[in-house]
Design an enzyme around this catalytic site. Structure first.
Site, mmCIF file in Angstrom:
data_model
loop_
_atom_site.group_PDB
_atom_site.id
_atom_site.type_symbol
_atom_site.label_atom_id
_atom_site.label_comp_id
_atom_site.label_asym_id
_atom_site.label_seq_id
_atom_site.Cartn_x
_atom_site.Cartn_y
_atom_site.Cartn_z
ATOM 1 N N GLU A 132 0.858 -1.221 -0.037
ATOM 2 C CA GLU A 132 -0.058 -0.171 0.022
ATOM 3 C C GLU A 132 0.912 1.364 0.020
ATOM 4 O O GLU A 132 0.351 2.417 0.109
ATOM 5 C CB GLU A 132 -0.878 -0.089 1.330
ATOM 6 C CG GLU A 132 -1.916 -1.100 1.163
ATOM 7 C CD GLU A 132 -3.064 -1.175 2.358
ATOM 8 O OE1 GLU A 132 -2.913 -0.051 3.114
ATOM 9 O OE2 GLU A 132 -3.853 -1.999 2.282
ATOM 10 N N ARG A 180 2.385 2.107 4.597
ATOM 11 C CA ARG A 180 1.757 3.155 3.604
ATOM 12 C C ARG A 180 2.920 3.984 3.224
ATOM 13 O O ARG A 180 2.796 4.735 2.068
ATOM 14 C CB ARG A 180 0.559 3.810 4.030
ATOM 15 C CG ARG A 180 -0.543 3.097 4.205
ATOM 16 C CD ARG A 180 -1.849 3.709 4.205
ATOM 17 N NE ARG A 180 -2.944 2.765 4.324
ATOM 18 C CZ ARG A 180 -3.315 2.135 5.867
ATOM 19 N NH1 ARG A 180 -2.743 2.998 6.617
ATOM 20 N NH2 ARG A 180 -4.383 1.382 6.132
ATOM 21 N N GLY A 216 -5.719 0.672 15.373
ATOM 22 C CA GLY A 216 -6.419 0.002 16.489
ATOM 23 C C GLY A 216 -7.713 0.273 16.932
ATOM 24 O O GLY A 216 -8.122 -0.265 18.199
ATOM 25 N N GLU A 254 -10.604 -0.973 16.588
ATOM 26 C CA GLU A 254 -11.265 -2.163 16.797
ATOM 27 C C GLU A 254 -11.129 -2.906 18.214
ATOM 28 O O GLU A 254 -11.832 -3.771 18.331
ATOM 29 C CB GLU A 254 -11.330 -3.253 15.651
ATOM 30 C CG GLU A 254 -11.836 -2.760 14.379
ATOM 31 C CD GLU A 254 -11.631 -1.564 13.766
ATOM 32 O OE1 GLU A 254 -12.318 -0.501 13.692
ATOM 33 O OE2 GLU A 254 -10.409 -1.322 13.450
ATOM 34 N N ASP A 310 -18.579 2.553 11.764
ATOM 35 C CA ASP A 310 -17.076 2.198 11.454
ATOM 36 C C ASP A 310 -16.657 3.271 10.354
ATOM 37 O O ASP A 310 -16.117 3.081 9.401
ATOM 38 C CB ASP A 310 -16.817 1.046 10.970
ATOM 39 C CG ASP A 310 -15.181 0.607 10.897
ATOM 40 O OD1 ASP A 310 -14.569 1.604 11.247
ATOM 41 O OD2 ASP A 310 -14.961 -0.119 9.906
ATOM 42 N N CYS A 343 -9.903 -12.346 9.281
ATOM 43 C CA CYS A 343 -8.774 -12.951 8.628
ATOM 44 C C CYS A 343 -9.230 -13.985 7.655
ATOM 45 O O CYS A 343 -8.535 -14.016 6.518
ATOM 46 C CB CYS A 343 -7.704 -13.148 9.722
ATOM 47 S SG CYS A 343 -6.879 -12.082 10.638
ATOM 48 N N HIS A 344 -10.078 -14.956 8.010
ATOM 49 C CA HIS A 344 -10.269 -15.917 7.091
ATOM 50 C C HIS A 344 -11.418 -15.842 6.359
ATOM 51 O O HIS A 344 -11.910 -16.801 5.612
ATOM 52 C CB HIS A 344 -10.306 -17.010 8.046
ATOM 53 C CG HIS A 344 -9.050 -17.517 8.798
ATOM 54 N ND1 HIS A 344 -8.009 -18.002 8.421
ATOM 55 C CD2 HIS A 344 -8.729 -17.214 10.340
ATOM 56 C CE1 HIS A 344 -6.936 -18.127 9.345
ATOM 57 N NE2 HIS A 344 -7.413 -17.599 10.280
#
Length: 703
Positions: free
Chosen positions: A88, A140, A200, A202, A324, A632-633
């Protein structure tokens, strides 16, 4: 900050009070190498800071490459990267050297003309840190100042390197020891200081922006974005006022509001503007427990004085955020003629879908218009105050009903940088159309590992029905939007088949460059949006390009490599999935280089054990997986290109081994840490049974 549960489809904290001891005269400004004057000028031949110059316009005055000859653009050189995660970063170029950061916060320096590697640096970030990062192990970019290069690492350090050798000069931890914070953003240089925040929101974190002496790494000030424990007193008047917009014992859960990307310095007004992330937890019922509150300074733009970090003004774009809707997207400064008068303004296209123009000196609302279609969380903005007119149905914690929001948590526009052309007067925005399923969870209890957002997003899982899945995929897409900030209207739009496409670059050659998630790097006319040129990158492009000139030749450079939030969270069911082939690509007119053939990816065959467990166990497993593991999955247990697909896991039919991995952290060094603080063994078994069910459902679909 990011989306899970996709729609039917996702110690010195001075609070901005004073300089550090012994720093009364301020930091020492660089007189050699990269200076403040050079950063402010953005001279075109070099690209010295993340956004091109202090104003973060990502506009280059270079015009050797134009609409007339861009078709002659070819690959001058490329460099393979030693990390298979999302890329990124925006490269920087100074004195003939191209500097990049890659995933896992590694740094490389290349000869900008030939591509020869000069040096490389690896901060050796522990792979176990990945569980505390919402959206891949990305970085980034770096910052240049004097003879130093600065990189902020995923595990929260700020590191100064020698530009010529890559030697470590100092290494400082900037996040609280043991916190769940991380850093993915690029540092900025302001008046001899390195300015950086963290990610962070979340997790249980308290956001801030901090400044460090560029020569020594000494912390000079830290401005918190949300108030702390009232019993300990407030760092400043701004925090005392903010506390009145929270209720209950919010500080025990951090509050969020992290500054994970956008930081802009305007020398003309001598102010730093920065964006803040969502409130934490997302669900207001679990943070403002005694009633509604705006939760300042989350989902806001805040302005502070650079010398001290002292609060000047704020504008909250999404009060009492529950969706969010971070405001961490790039903040661009310019002069616009509005109602016949020239005004210094900041322009912002945040996740919530409205394009804001604010007075740069005061933060006063000037205008706010939609830059995407279909916004349903609000019917519009108050024309005087800019406060959103929130639709009652969007307050899911009040109605007790699910809400499918547009935009979703990925945002109408997320971190992918926009650009602004003073020539056309247009802003070029990478936009997303990714609806999000929101549902409050009244039974939620704070945990220790993974997202802590107070929602149950399991109702947004994709059904095991191919026609329905295909229909949902067709509704998930993106666009390149050219927006007129004065008229408040979209001038032109290029529709794209999937979301989370790359950032943009505008040039004086009447061009806009952008990469796509489907593996193309393209050039368009800046005034009309006509596609003029395309190069097959073999992988998705997330990063923004930049341009520079050496010996009279203009180059265009871009990092490519699929990853980020859409891959790790939406997975293959979200569409737009390409292999990860991480590279740096550099183009110039008349070049004829090519990439090696793409290696085929072997297809994985689903061959799971037979389904097991009671319906109650599977239902519990679906809820737990959706609210924690899907980050993640992948949604509905279908992973993307980067992380393991649990439907194919060799542990799926081995109950004890599954417990060793998930409960005990057998694979912690690979990033799969222990979840025993979050889930019991019975809950972990329920997750296994849900994944087992999903694997068998998808095997049946393949017949």
């Amino acid at each position: 900050m990011r989306g899970i549960g996709w729609a039917a489809l996702a110690l010195l904290a001075l609070g901005g009070c004073s300089m550090g001891a012994g720093e009364a005269d301020g930091p020492v400004l660089a007189t050699d190498g990269v200076t403040d004057a050079m950063l402010a000028a953005g001279n075109g031949d070099e690209w010295l800071t993340y956004g091109g110059d202090y104003a973060e316009q990502r506009f280059s005055p270079l015009k050797q490459i134009t609409v007339a000859n861009v078709g002659e653009l070819g690959l001058a050189w490329s460099a393979d990267l030693d990390t298979a995660r999302g890329q990124e970063a925006t490269p920087l170029m100074h004195d003939g050297v191209l500097y990049i950061s890659t995933a896992w916060s590694m740094v490389k320096a290349y000869d900008a003309k030939t591509g020869a590697l000069k040096w490389a640096y690896d901060p050796e970030v522990p792979r176990s840190k990945l569980v505390e990062v919402c959206c891949d192990a990305v970085n980034r970019g770096v910052a240049l100042y004097g003879d130093k290069l600065y990189v902020a690492t995923l595990d929260g350090r700020l590191v100064a390197l020698d530009q010529k050798t890559g030697k470590v000069l100092w290494d400082k931890l900037t996040i609280p020891e043991g916190s769940q914070m991380a850093i993915t953003g690029a540092p900025r240089i302001v008046k001899g200081m390195v300015v950086i925040g963290s990610a962070g929101a979340e997790y249980f974190t308290r956001g801030y922006l901090a400044a460090f002496d560029a020569q020594s790494g000494k912390e000079l000030w830290r401005f918190y974005t949300v108030p702390g424990d009232p019993s300990k007193g407030f760092e400043n008047e701004a925090m005392e006022k903010a506390a009145k917009t929270w209720s209950g014992d919010w500080w025990k859960r951090g509050g969020g509001g992290t500054v994970w990307d956008s930081i802009t310095y305007d020398p003309q007004g001598d102010l730093i503007y920065f964006g803040t992330a969502n409130a934490e937890p997302w669900n207001p019922a679990h943070r403002n427990t005694e009633g509604a509150g705006d939760s300042l300074y989350t989902a806001s733009i805040v302005a502070v004085k650079p010398d001290t970090g002292e609060y000047v003004w704020h504008f909250q774009e999404t009060p009492e955020d529950r969706w969010d809707f971070d405001s961490n997207q790039q903040i661009t400064v310019t002069d616009l003629t509005i109602d016949g008068k020239q005004r210094r303004v900041v322009m912002h296209a945040p996740k919530n879908g409205f394009f804001y123009v604010l007075d740069a000196a005061t933060g006063k609302f000037i205008s706010g218009k939609p830059f995407v279609d279909g916004i349903n969380w609000a019917s519009g903005l108050d024309p005087v105050t800019g406060k959103p007119k929130v639709n009652p149905e969007a307050k899911y914690e009040v109605t007790g009903k699910p809400f499918v929001g547009v935009p979703g948590a990925v945002g109408a526009h997320s971190w992918s940088p926009m650009s602004y052309s003073p020539t056309t007067g247009l802003v070029y925005i990478p936009t997303n159309n990714t609806p999000q399923y929101y549902m409050g969870d009244p039974d939620w209890e704070p945990g220790t590992t993974g997202f802590q957002i107070g929602l149950d997003v399991s109702g947004g899982n994709f059904p095991a029905d191919k026609p329905t899945r295909d229909a949902i995929k067709a509704g998930l897409n993106g666009a390149l939007v050219a927006f007129d900030p004065i008229a408040g209207k979209v001038k032109w739009k290029v529709q794209q088949t999937s979301p989370t496409n790359g950032g943009t670059l505008a040039t004086a050659g009447n061009l806009v460059f952008q990469g796509t998630s489907t593996g193309q790097f393209k050039a368009y006319t800046a005034d009309t949006g006509k596609e003029l040129w395309s190069f097959a990158t073999q992988t998705g492009v997330l990063a923004a390009p930049m341009t520079y000139a050496i010996d009279g030749e203009q180059y265009v450079a871009v990092l490519v490599g699929w990853g980020g939030v859409w891959d790790v969270s939406a997975g293959k069911l979200g569409g737009g999935i390409t292999p990860n082939v991480s590279r740096l690509l550099v183009f110039k007119l008349g070049a004829s280089g090519s990439l090696p053939p793409l290696k085929p990816t072997p297809a994985l065959v689903l061959d799971p054990p037979a389904p097991a467990g009671t319906p109650q166990q599977v239902a519990l497993g679906e809820k737990l997986y959706s609210n924690s593991c899907s980050v993640c999955h992948g949604v509905s247990a279908v992973a993307g290109a980067l992380n393991p697909d649990l439907r194919h896991s060799s542990t799926l039919g081995k109950k004890d081994l599954w417990q060793q991995v998930v409960h005990d952290g057998l694979l912690a060094d690979n990033g799969m840490v222990a979840w025993k603080g979050q889930f019991s063994r019975d809950q972990i078994e329920a997750i296994r049974l849900y994944v087992l069910k999903r694997a068998n459902e998808d095997k049946a679909l393949e017949k």
